[in-house]
Each structure stands twice: as structure tokens, then as C-alpha cells.
Design a protein around this motif. Structure first.
Motif, PDB file in Angstrom:
ATOM      1  N   GLU A  30      41.897  31.999  76.397  1.00  0.00           N
ATOM      2  CA  GLU A  30      41.365  32.458  75.552  1.00  0.00           C
ATOM      3  C   GLU A  30      40.346  33.656  76.900  1.00  0.00           C
ATOM      4  OE1 GLU A  30      39.996  32.011  72.611  1.00  0.00           O
ATOM      5  OE2 GLU A  30      38.270  33.718  73.095  1.00  0.00           O
ATOM      6  N   MET A  56      32.469  24.286  56.193  1.00  0.00           N
ATOM      7  CA  MET A  56      32.731  23.664  55.055  1.00  0.00           C
ATOM      8  C   MET A  56      34.532  23.897  54.857  1.00  0.00           C
ATOM      9  SD  MET A  56      31.145  23.502  51.982  1.00  0.00           S
ATOM     10  CE  MET A  56      30.382  21.851  50.898  1.00  0.00           C
ATOM     11  N   ARG A 379      41.100  37.859  59.041  1.00  0.00           N
ATOM     12  CA  ARG A 379      41.816  38.927  59.386  1.00  0.00           C
ATOM     13  C   ARG A 379      42.588  39.638  59.187  1.00  0.00           C
ATOM     14  NH1 ARG A 379      40.529  38.841  65.410  1.00  0.00           N
ATOM     15  NH2 ARG A 379      40.120  36.985  66.393  1.00  0.00           N
ATOM     16  N   GLU A 409      40.893  29.687  53.798  1.00  0.00           N
ATOM     17  CA  GLU A 409      40.019  29.848  54.651  1.00  0.00           C
ATOM     18  C   GLU A 409      41.205  29.014  55.648  1.00  0.00           C
ATOM     19  OE1 GLU A 409      37.040  32.247  55.492  1.00  0.00           O
ATOM     20  OE2 GLU A 409      36.111  32.222  53.875  1.00  0.00           O
TER      21      GLU A 409
HETATM   22  P1  FAD Z   1      39.671  33.135  65.760  1.00  0.00           P
HETATM   23  O1  FAD Z   1      38.361  31.806  65.378  1.00  0.00           O
HETATM   24  O2  FAD Z   1      39.070  34.391  65.699  1.00  0.00           O
HETATM   25  O3  FAD Z   1      40.360  32.591  66.815  1.00  0.00           O
HETATM   26  C1  FAD Z   1      41.407  33.725  67.744  1.00  0.00           C
HETATM   27  C2  FAD Z   1      40.457  33.218  69.114  1.00  0.00           C
HETATM   28  O4  FAD Z   1      41.479  34.692  70.167  1.00  0.00           O
HETATM   29  C3  FAD Z   1      39.498  33.807  69.248  1.00  0.00           C
HETATM   30  O5  FAD Z   1      38.388  32.220  70.023  1.00  0.00           O
HETATM   31  C4  FAD Z   1      39.630  35.053  70.333  1.00  0.00           C
HETATM   32  O6  FAD Z   1      38.488  35.206  71.182  1.00  0.00           O
HETATM   33  C5  FAD Z   1      41.024  34.714  70.238  1.00  0.00           C
HETATM   34  N1  FAD Z   1      41.388  36.332  71.310  1.00  0.00           N
HETATM   35  C6  FAD Z   1      41.014  37.434  71.055  1.00  0.00           C
HETATM   36  N2  FAD Z   1      42.777  38.430  71.751  1.00  0.00           N
HETATM   37  C7  FAD Z   1      42.468  37.473  72.494  1.00  0.00           C
HETATM   38  C8  FAD Z   1      42.939  37.809  73.645  1.00  0.00           C
HETATM   39  N3  FAD Z   1      43.986  39.168  74.068  1.00  0.00           N
HETATM   40  N4  FAD Z   1      43.818  36.497  74.762  1.00  0.00           N
HETATM   41  C9  FAD Z   1      42.839  36.093  74.005  1.00  0.00           C
HETATM   42  N5  FAD Z   1      42.564  35.573  73.926  1.00  0.00           N
HETATM   43  C10 FAD Z   1      41.947  36.341  72.680  1.00  0.00           C
HETATM   44  N6  FAD Z   1      36.300  28.832  56.867  1.00  0.00           N
HETATM   45  C11 FAD Z   1      36.256  27.985  56.149  1.00  0.00           C
HETATM   46  O7  FAD Z   1      37.394  26.916  55.931  1.00  0.00           O
HETATM   47  N7  FAD Z   1      34.738  27.432  55.938  1.00  0.00           N
HETATM   48  C12 FAD Z   1      33.968  27.944  55.346  1.00  0.00           C
HETATM   49  O8  FAD Z   1      33.162  27.707  55.534  1.00  0.00           O
HETATM   50  C13 FAD Z   1      34.172  29.164  56.280  1.00  0.00           C
HETATM   51  N8  FAD Z   1      32.971  30.039  56.667  1.00  0.00           N
HETATM   52  C14 FAD Z   1      33.156  30.889  56.903  1.00  0.00           C
HETATM   53  C15 FAD Z   1      32.593  32.192  56.929  1.00  0.00           C
HETATM   54  C16 FAD Z   1      31.933  33.498  58.081  1.00  0.00           C
HETATM   55  C17 FAD Z   1      30.640  34.010  57.801  1.00  0.00           C
HETATM   56  C18 FAD Z   1      33.549  33.398  58.626  1.00  0.00           C
HETATM   57  C19 FAD Z   1      33.215  34.739  59.786  1.00  0.00           C
HETATM   58  C20 FAD Z   1      34.421  32.806  58.531  1.00  0.00           C
HETATM   59  C21 FAD Z   1      33.989  31.719  57.958  1.00  0.00           C
HETATM   60  N9  FAD Z   1      35.251  30.634  57.595  1.00  0.00           N
HETATM   61  C22 FAD Z   1      35.532  29.579  57.064  1.00  0.00           C
HETATM   62  C23 FAD Z   1      36.775  31.266  58.267  1.00  0.00           C
HETATM   63  C24 FAD Z   1      37.399  30.492  59.532  1.00  0.00           C
HETATM   64  O9  FAD Z   1      35.877  30.709  60.221  1.00  0.00           O
HETATM   65  C25 FAD Z   1      38.379  31.279  59.947  1.00  0.00           C
HETATM   66  O10 FAD Z   1      39.532  31.748  59.429  1.00  0.00           O
HETATM   67  C26 FAD Z   1      39.022  30.814  61.144  1.00  0.00           C
HETATM   68  O11 FAD Z   1      38.209  30.491  62.156  1.00  0.00           O
HETATM   69  C27 FAD Z   1      39.478  31.437  61.762  1.00  0.00           C
HETATM   70  O12 FAD Z   1      40.869  31.182  62.680  1.00  0.00           O
HETATM   71  P2  FAD Z   1      41.513  31.402  63.672  1.00  0.00           P
HETATM   72  O13 FAD Z   1      42.153  30.881  64.893  1.00  0.00           O
HETATM   73  O14 FAD Z   1      42.222  32.153  62.925  1.00  0.00           O
HETATM   74  O15 FAD Z   1      40.738  33.020  64.533  1.00  0.00           O
END
Ligand code: FAD
Length: 426
Positions: A30, A56, A379, A409
Motif C-alpha cells: 500500500e 453504507m 474507478r 459500489e
Molecule cells: P481503493 O479504496 O481506492 O483502494 C486502492 C488502494 O490502492 C488505495 O489505498 C491506494 O492508495 C492504493 N494504491 C494505488 N496505487 C498504488 C500503488 N502503485 N502501489 C501501492 N498501492 C497503491 N461505496 C459504498 O458501498 N457505500 C457508500 O456509502 C459509498 N459512498 C461513497 C462516497 C464517496 C464520496 C466515494 C468516493 C466512494 C463511495 N463509495 C461507497 C465507493 C467505495 O468507497 C469504493 O467503491 C471502495 O472503497 C473502493 O475500494 P477499492 O479497493 O476498489 O479502491
């Protein structure tokens, strides 16, 4: 077998927990000093604000995420309380904003504002589309043809704005109907006790208990391949070797990490497709109040807002997300790509909405957060996701850049991780 995971967001940690439970040696990288990505808490003035999500879980304790959490043995409780969703409409028929008062409709009664003929059509479509879901064009285009009424567009833009940070014009009709089907199947939203962090921390605990490693403040700068197979990653100038690599950073960033890989036709096509993916953007406004502004633990959809699509008040489910005697309320609004360079105006319109929606109530604006580009709401906007598989053997992509069909989401994140695990373990 060894697995390397790029990113300790929800998708990365779910994958790491599942693989470590299945006997894999797991190493997570990370780049930030904290884990959880856009799904963790930020303590602020005694409130548990977040890095992204609104605390949520779209389908509460019975959806795909809850199923996967149970499968890996994560110690979290997701609470769903009725009503799960309420719609705020103007007090008088014909008014188009909340300035002259409002009344609330239960989500189940969303049909009431339709004309009689559209209510009859709706009853027919509810039955027929379950057997034959539509598949061409956007949800907006389908509505224009079948249920053309101001209420249809307001409701669908409010719902998809809240749930996906998209308008109905940007949601493919096929994806919209999958989402509606999942609402019937799994039910409405819930809140995890302790908020987002309770979930991502529980997953990290599982990884560590199984002997896995999570490196923070360690950015992956390249994905190593050998003859079309993944070989490991480059981080901190060091090579880390593994049998498989799971990227939680979406397809576009993943293709960037493949830089320099001698691409065959499939890899070049993959890189081109990833370039076309568009993240969805949004603004979240966090409010503090002494008295509840909403008074329930569900979503308040606001189809007559100028910008705000919906609001929740999570302290009606978990009071510990705010200091004693306070409430935490969060609004969400979708930001269209053409408005990204006018964010101040978008935020001002959101703040005006909140004044109208909560007229006569007292609150303090705690924090305003905007999300786009590499720290977006999603994304890849829902319905445009590529699969979890890449043309590089044993390189997979999870997270909200590669969601499963019909998954809102984090439910989409969980479906994508389930698909990936099936592929790896088949
Ligand atoms: P991320 O959380 O982005 O994880 C990716 C990780 O990779 C990050 O920690 C990043 O720092 C790391 N990273 C990036 N590049 C590198 C690299 N080169 N090397 C190492 N690490 C790296 N979803 C819901 O279900 N309910 C909700 O209420 C909701 N509300 C939302 C409201 C907002 C305003 C937002 C922005 C999102 C919301 N979502 C909600 C969506 C939800 O937050 C996301 O879908 C989810 O958290 C995405 O998780 P992820 O693991 O795909 O990505």
C-alpha cells in the motif's frame, strides 16, 4: 503459492483475506501510510468521517459483501433498520424545489407521483422486464420510450446519483436492470458498526493472523512479467516474486504499471480499452448537528435537489460515529465530467440544497470532500467495467475498477473479488 496484492483498499484486503484463508502466502503493498483506501475512517473533531464511502453497505447484512465477509470470518456487524430509503418531495404538487416545504415518501411508495397510465405501465414492466431485461442504450433512453414523465428522470437521477455517482443518461439500461433486480434480491442498505474502518481493519487482522504481510508507505512502481506470465512486482526499487498478482488500483493504473512489457496484440488491446475507462466523480458534505436532521438510518433521496442526490445520517444506527449527543449526516452529489473544473460552483449548489432541505434546522458543515481522477467515487463508472482477468497470465484486477455486474459500489467490489477467486481456484 504466493500472491502479491497491489493496494490495501477494500478490494485488495478482501482478496488478501480470502487467499490467506485458502493457504496462500500473501504480501500486500500500500503506497499510503494507512490501509483501507477509500473505505476507512478519518477521525475529525470526535466524528468518524471517511476517506470516501458514506459508511453504507448498499445491500446491508444480506448482500454480496456481507456474504464474502462471513466467508472469510471477518468479525463485523452490519445493521439494517427500516426505513432503508425515503424520498423527499416538495409539499405541494407542481413545486419543483424544497423552498416552500417538503414531505417524505417511503421508497416503496415511489410509484405514487406517477400518472395513472404510467403506474399501470410500471406494473406491467415490473413483471415483463424481470423475464426479458432490456439491453440496448441507457436507462434514460429506456425511460424516455416507456415512462416519459418528469418524476421518472428526477427519481432515477437521484437514485443513480446517490448509488453510482452517475446520471441515468450514463447508466447502461442492462446494468440498471441488474441493479434493480439485486435490490429485490438482497434488499436495502445497512451501516457497519464502527463504520468503514471496522470492515477493512477486520480484513487486515485476518491477513495478519494467517501470516500475511501488509506493507504501508510502499508504492508498487512496476509489474514484472516473463513470457506473458506475471512474475511479481517492483516496490521500493526491489523485486518481489510471486505466483500471482492482484491489482486493486483499477485497469488504467494497472496498465501503467505494465509499462515496458513487450505487448502482444491482446496486451495492446487491453491497454487501449483501459484508457477509455472513465472514473465517476462526486462531492460529499459532512454535517454535524445536535438534533437529528433526518431521524432514520436509511437513505434520504432528494430528487428535487439542484445537486444533492441523497443524504444519510449514520448516527441513527451507530451513535459512536459522532461525539456523544451529536449526529453525523453526509450528503452525496454526482459531479459530471464537464463540471469538474467548476467544483466551487458545484459545492455552492450542494450547500444551497442542504439549506433548503433542512430549512429551519441547525447544523454545522464539518468537511467538504471532492472525489475525481485517481481518487474517484468509482474507478470505472458502473456498467463500463472490464473483467477481472487481464491478458497477462495470473495478473488480476479487483476493486471498483472491475466490479461484478449489477453490483452497486462495494457490493460490486465483492462480486468482482468472488469472480476472481473462482477463477484462481478453479
Ligand atoms: P481503493 O479504496 O481506492 O483502494 C486502492 C488502494 O490502492 C488505495 O489505498 C491506494 O492508495 C492504493 N494504491 C494505488 N496505487 C498504488 C500503488 N502503485 N502501489 C501501492 N498501492 C497503491 N461505496 C459504498 O458501498 N457505500 C457508500 O456509502 C459509498 N459512498 C461513497 C462516497 C464517496 C464520496 C466515494 C468516493 C466512494 C463511495 N463509495 C461507497 C465507493 C467505495 O468507497 C469504493 O467503491 C471502495 O472503497 C473502493 O475500494 P477499492 O479497493 O476498489 O479502491
Amino acid at each position: 503459492m504466493k500472491a502479491i496484492i497491489i493496494g490495501a483498499g477494500l478490494g485488495g484486503l478482501l482478496s488478501a483475506a480470502k487467499l490467506s484463508e485458502s493457504g496462500y502466502e500473501v504480501e500486500v503493498f500500500e503506497r499510503l501510510p494507512i490501509i483501507g483506501g477509500r473505505f476507512t475512517n478519518i477521525p475529525y473533531k470526535g466524528f468518524q468521517l471517511t476517506t470516501g464511502a458514506l459508511h453504507m453497505i448498499p445491500h446491508g447484512p444480506s448482500g454480496p459483501l456481507a456474504r464474502l465477509l462471513e466467508d472469510v470470518g471477518a468479525d463485523v456487524e452490519i445493521i439494517r433498520k427500516k426505513p432503508t430509503a425515503v424520498i423527499r418531495i416538495p409539499r405541494k404538487r407542481g413545486d419543483t424545489d424544497y423552498k416552500f416545504g417538503h414531505k417524505d415518501l417511503l421508497f416503496e411508495d415511489f410509484k405514487m407521483p406517477f400518472s395513472l397510465i404510467n403506474r399501470m405501465k410500471l406494473a406491467f414492466y415490473i413483471i415483463t422486464t424481470r423475464k426479458n431485461p432490456p439491453s440496448e442504450g441507457s436507462f434514460y433512453e429506456w425511460c424516455k420510450k416507456h415512462l416519459d414523465q418528469d418524476w421518472t428522470y428526477r427519481m432515477s437521477d437521484s437514485f443513480f446519483g446517490w448509488a453510482l455517482s452517475l446520471t441515468s443518461r450514463d447508466v447502461p439500461v442492462e446494468e440498471a436492470f441488474e441493479i434493480i433486480e439485486n435490490l429485490y434480491r438482497y434488499g436495502g442498505a445497512g451501516v457497519p458498526l464502527g463504520g468503514c474502518k471496522a470492515i477493512t481493519d477486520a480484513l487486515a487482522d485476518i491477513v495478519k493472523a494467517n501470516g500475511g504481510t501488509i506493507h504501508t508507505s510502499t508504492e508498487v512502481t512496476g509489474i514484472l512479467t516473463d513470457n506473458g506470465n506475471v512474475k511479481g512486482v517492483l516496490a521500493d526499487g526491489q523485486e518481489y516474486i510471486s505466483d500471482l498478482v492482484i491489482s486493486d488500483v483499477g485497469h488504467s493504473i494497472t496498465t501503467g504499471l505494465l509499462n515496458g512489457v513487450a505487448g502482444n496484440g491482446d496486451i495492446r488491446k487491453y491497454i487501449d480499452e483501459a484508457k477509455k475507462l472513465k472514473p465517476s466523480a462526486g462531492v460529499k458534505i459532512c454535517l454535524s448537528s445536535d438534533k437529528p436532521l433526518i431521524g432514520h438510518g436509511g437513505v434520504l433521496l432528494t430528487p428535487y435537489g439542484k445537486r444533492v442526490n441523497g443524504i444519510n445520517e449514520v448516527t441513527n444506527i451507530d451513535p459512536d460515529l459522532a461525539p456523544a449527543g451529536k449526529h453525523l449526516t453526509m450528503s452525496h452529489q454526482c459531479v459530471l465530467p464537464e463540471n469538474l473544473d467548476r467544483l466551487d460552483e458545484e459545492i455552492e449548489l450542494g450547500l444551497q440544497d442542504l439549506e433548503d432541505i433542512f430549512a429551519g434546522k441547525e447544523y454545522e458543515v464539518l468537511l467538504i470532500q471532492s472525489y475525481s481522477n485517481d481518487w474517484p467515487v468509482n474507478r470505472s463508472s458502473s456498467g463500463s467495467d472490464l473483467t477481472n482477468i487481464t491478458p497477462v497470465k495470473n495478473l488480476f484486477v479487483v476493486g471498483d475498477g472491475a466490479k461484478g455486474k449489477g453490483g452497486i459500489e462495494v457490493e460490486g467490489v465483492a462480486l468482482g473479488v468472488e469472480n476472481t477467486m473462482e477463477k484462481i481456484m478453479e
